[in-house]
Each structure stands twice: as C-alpha cells, then as structure tokens.
Motif scaffolding. Structure first.
Motif, PDB file in Angstrom:
ATOM      1  N   GLU A 260      -2.091 -10.545  -1.557  1.00  0.00           N
ATOM      2  CA  GLU A 260      -2.233  -9.283  -0.813  1.00  0.00           C
ATOM      3  C   GLU A 260      -2.823  -8.192  -1.695  1.00  0.00           C
ATOM      4  N   ILE A 261      -2.363  -8.099  -2.940  1.00  0.00           N
ATOM      5  CA  ILE A 261      -2.877  -7.081  -3.864  1.00  0.00           C
ATOM      6  C   ILE A 261      -4.366  -7.291  -4.113  1.00  0.00           C
TER       7      ILE A 261
ATOM      8  N   ASP B  92      -6.563  -9.005  -2.288  1.00  0.00           N
ATOM      9  CA  ASP B  92      -7.347  -8.808  -1.060  1.00  0.00           C
ATOM     10  C   ASP B  92      -7.641  -7.321  -0.843  1.00  0.00           C
ATOM     11  N   ARG B  93      -6.644  -6.492  -1.097  1.00  0.00           N
ATOM     12  CA  ARG B  93      -6.846  -5.052  -0.898  1.00  0.00           C
ATOM     13  C   ARG B  93      -7.771  -4.458  -1.965  1.00  0.00           C
TER      14      ARG B  93
ATOM     15  N   ALA C 264     -11.283  -5.443  -0.993  1.00  0.00           N
ATOM     16  CA  ALA C 264     -11.743  -4.695   0.184  1.00  0.00           C
ATOM     17  C   ALA C 264     -11.949  -3.211  -0.114  1.00  0.00           C
TER      18      ALA C 264
ATOM     19  N   ARG D 265      -9.590  -1.102  -0.837  1.00  0.00           N
ATOM     20  CA  ARG D 265      -8.428  -0.336  -0.369  1.00  0.00           C
ATOM     21  C   ARG D 265      -7.469  -0.154  -1.552  1.00  0.00           C
TER      22      ARG D 265
ATOM     23  N   ASP E 101      -3.833   1.213  -1.081  1.00  0.00           N
ATOM     24  CA  ASP E 101      -3.001   0.172  -0.467  1.00  0.00           C
ATOM     25  C   ASP E 101      -2.626  -0.900  -1.498  1.00  0.00           C
ATOM     26  N   ALA E 102      -3.581  -1.246  -2.356  1.00  0.00           N
ATOM     27  CA  ALA E 102      -3.309  -2.233  -3.404  1.00  0.00           C
ATOM     28  C   ALA E 102      -2.238  -1.730  -4.355  1.00  0.00           C
TER      29      ALA E 102
ATOM     30  N   SER F   9       1.036  -2.090  -2.661  1.00  0.00           N
ATOM     31  CA  SER F   9       1.437  -3.504  -2.626  1.00  0.00           C
ATOM     32  C   SER F   9       1.970  -3.959  -3.981  1.00  0.00           C
TER      33      SER F   9
END
Length: 329
Positions: free
Chosen positions: A278-279, A281-282, A285, A287, A290-291, A294
């Motif tokens: 998740e980290i 991916d953000r 992207a 983001r 958000d990272a 996360s």
C-alpha cells in the motif's frame, strides 16, 4: 542455560587466538620452527601486534594439541613433529599471516547477535573489559564496538554510567515504535524529492516477488524488504539530525534478522507485505501524503506483532552464558 542451536550466527572471521594458533602450528608442521625452539608469550604478542591474552590462549591450545610443551622456567618449546603430527587436522586453513582486521568491524556482528539473542529475556549489563578479553582485542576496539551498538540503539548507559542492553518488554517496544511512527513518516515526505530514478520500481518488483511466495519466504527476504523501506528509502531525506533520531529508535529493525529467523511460522503470511504494498502503490501514484499516513499506520500495527514474536522466542530459544553480558537485576 542450554546450548544454542547450531545455526546460531557466528562472527565473520576467526578469533585472534585461533588465527595465532594456526599460524604457529603451521610453522611447526612445516619445519619453520624446529623441535626445541623456544616460544615466549611476550615475543609473539609483539610480533603479531596483539595483546598477550589471545597469545596465551593460542599457546595453550598448541600445548593441548601436542605441538609444544612447557619449557623449564618461562615459555614453551616446540615438540618433536611426530608427537604432534595428528594435530594438523585440528588447525584451520594453514594460514601464515594474521588477519589484521581485528577491529570493531571484525567482531561487531557476532556481539550484536549475542545481545539480540538475549534481550527477549531481560536487560543485560555489558562490560567493555570483559568484551575485550573474550575476543582478545584491545579496550579501544571494544569501545568502538560498544559505540556502534549505542548508535544502533541496542545499548545505553544507566544512571551509574554503566552500559546495558534494555529488555524487549512490551513497554519498551511500544516506546520505540511510537518514536518511529512520529519520525519516519516525516522523513518519507522529505525523501520523496530526492529518490533516484528506478528505486521505487526496484522495490516494487522485489515486494511483488515476495508476495508471490509469501507462504515460503524466509527471514532474510523479510529483513531485506524492511531495510529497503525503512533504511535505504528514508536515507534520501537529506536531514542528518532526523535520520540520527530515527536510527536511535530502530534497534528492533536491527533485531529483525534474528526475530524473523526464529519466528517464521508465527503468521501464515507475513502481515507487513500488503502494508508495504500500500505504501509503495501510493508513492508510485504520487500520493505522497497518503503514503506517509500509510507508513504511520504500518508502524502502529507492527508493535503488537513484534511483541508476539518476542513472546514466542522466550518459549522456544535458549542461550548459553557469555562472559561480557550479565543479566541485570
């Protein structure tokens, strides 16, 4: 305490006394030192540029192997070759020169592992003098080792200025992780503008490979993934003071290579893998905020898992006594 398992990690190089034993033994077996030649502890220590403690250990080992015997007065004499020829198999590689890398780097990893193996069970006092004696090195080398341990967050000084390694109690683990989730997300945001091209893609590929074999991967792979996210990536934050503060509270990250090796089946699949996914991916992207959030959530979730690993080790792993560590009262 019982004997540790055979795969317990050892240092990267033979100890000094073993090296000196092999060198002198090789000289005897090759005829460089003839029967009757005298050996003096002080002379050998001066020749090799080491303290007398490892020299004394080497001579005692050679005497036990039958290659030398006590001389009248002081020192030793070389025995007849026939008396000690069976000792050839007990020598190491037949080295003829001393590995002069007898510095803190040579013994550090072994000392670190000895401490990590024990802090699940309690706090331990660390003696620089006993450490130097145990490895046959100078107090300066021992002091360098302890300094590195302090830098890595594994040891600290108590109110009496004595070194100790604090136990991995739930409170201590919680405090370490709280500092990490306060500091690391901030470092992540500072690192993003400085990341080299391709780093996130490489990390992502490595993580995908681990997730694809999540049921079988070992502790070394998990340790590498943790290092990529929490050390290599954050190092690009460009803020030395912040990174020093983070390193001081990453002692459990240092211990992961031990914890993961001894608790591989605690979870059916390692829980941090999807959290890392998740980290990344953000980050990929763009983001970044958000990272960062996360990463904070990942660290908050990790604390209880580490406590579970430590509890399991207490039940399954046992260590033997060692001279430079004493269980604190």
């Amino acid at each position: 305490m019982t004997q540790p398992r055979q795969d317990h990690p050892v240092g990267p190089a033979p100890r000094l006394h073993a090296q000196v034993r092999d060198i002198i033994g090789t000289r005897i077996l090759q005829g460089v030192l003839a029967p009757g030649a005298r050996l003096q502890e002080s002379h050998l220590a001066a020749e090799f540029g080491i303290s007398r403690a490892p020299t004394r250990q080497a001579l005692s080992a050679l005497e036990a192997q039958g290659l030398i015997s006590k001389a009248e007065g002081r020192g030793y004499v070389v025995s007849e070759i026939a008396d000690g020829i069976a000792a050839a198999d007990e020598l190491g590689s037949g080295a003829t020169t001393l590995d002069v890398s007898a510095s803190w780097e040579r013994i550090y990893l072994e000392v670190e592992n000895e401490i990590i193996a024990r802090i699940s069970f309690g706090s331990w006092r660390l003696s620089e003098m006993a450490l130097a004696s145990h490895y046959g090195v100078s107090r300066t080398v021992a002091r360098d080792v302890v300094g590195r341990l302090q830098q890595r967050g594994l040891v600290r000084k108590d109110d009496g200025a004595r070194w100790y390694a604090p136990a991995l109690t739930p409170d201590h683990i919680g405090e370490l992780y709280e500092m990490r989730w306060l500091l690391e997300p901030a470092a992540l945001l500072k690192a993003v503008p400085n990341l080299p091209q391709g780093l996130l893609d490489t990390m992502s590929a490595d993580l995908d490979a681990a997730i694809a074999s999540a049921d079988t991967i070992g502790g070394d792979v998990l340790d590498t993934l943790e290092d990529q996210l929490h050390v290599r990536l954050l190092a690009f934050c460009g803020q030395n003071t912040l990174m020093q503060a983070i390193t001081q509270h990453q002692s459990l990250l240092v211990a992961h290579h031990f914890l993961y090796r001894w608790t591989p089946k605690l979870f059916r699949s390692e829980p941090f893998l999807p959290e890392h996914r998740e980290i990344l991916d953000r980050l990929l992207a763009g983001r970044f905020e958000d990272a960062s959030r996360s990463l904070k959530w990942h660290l908050q979730s990790s604390s209880d898992r580490v406590i579970a690993r430590v509890d399991l080790i207490k039940d399954e792993f046992h260590t033997e006594g060692i001279s430079f560590l004493t269980l604190a009262k």
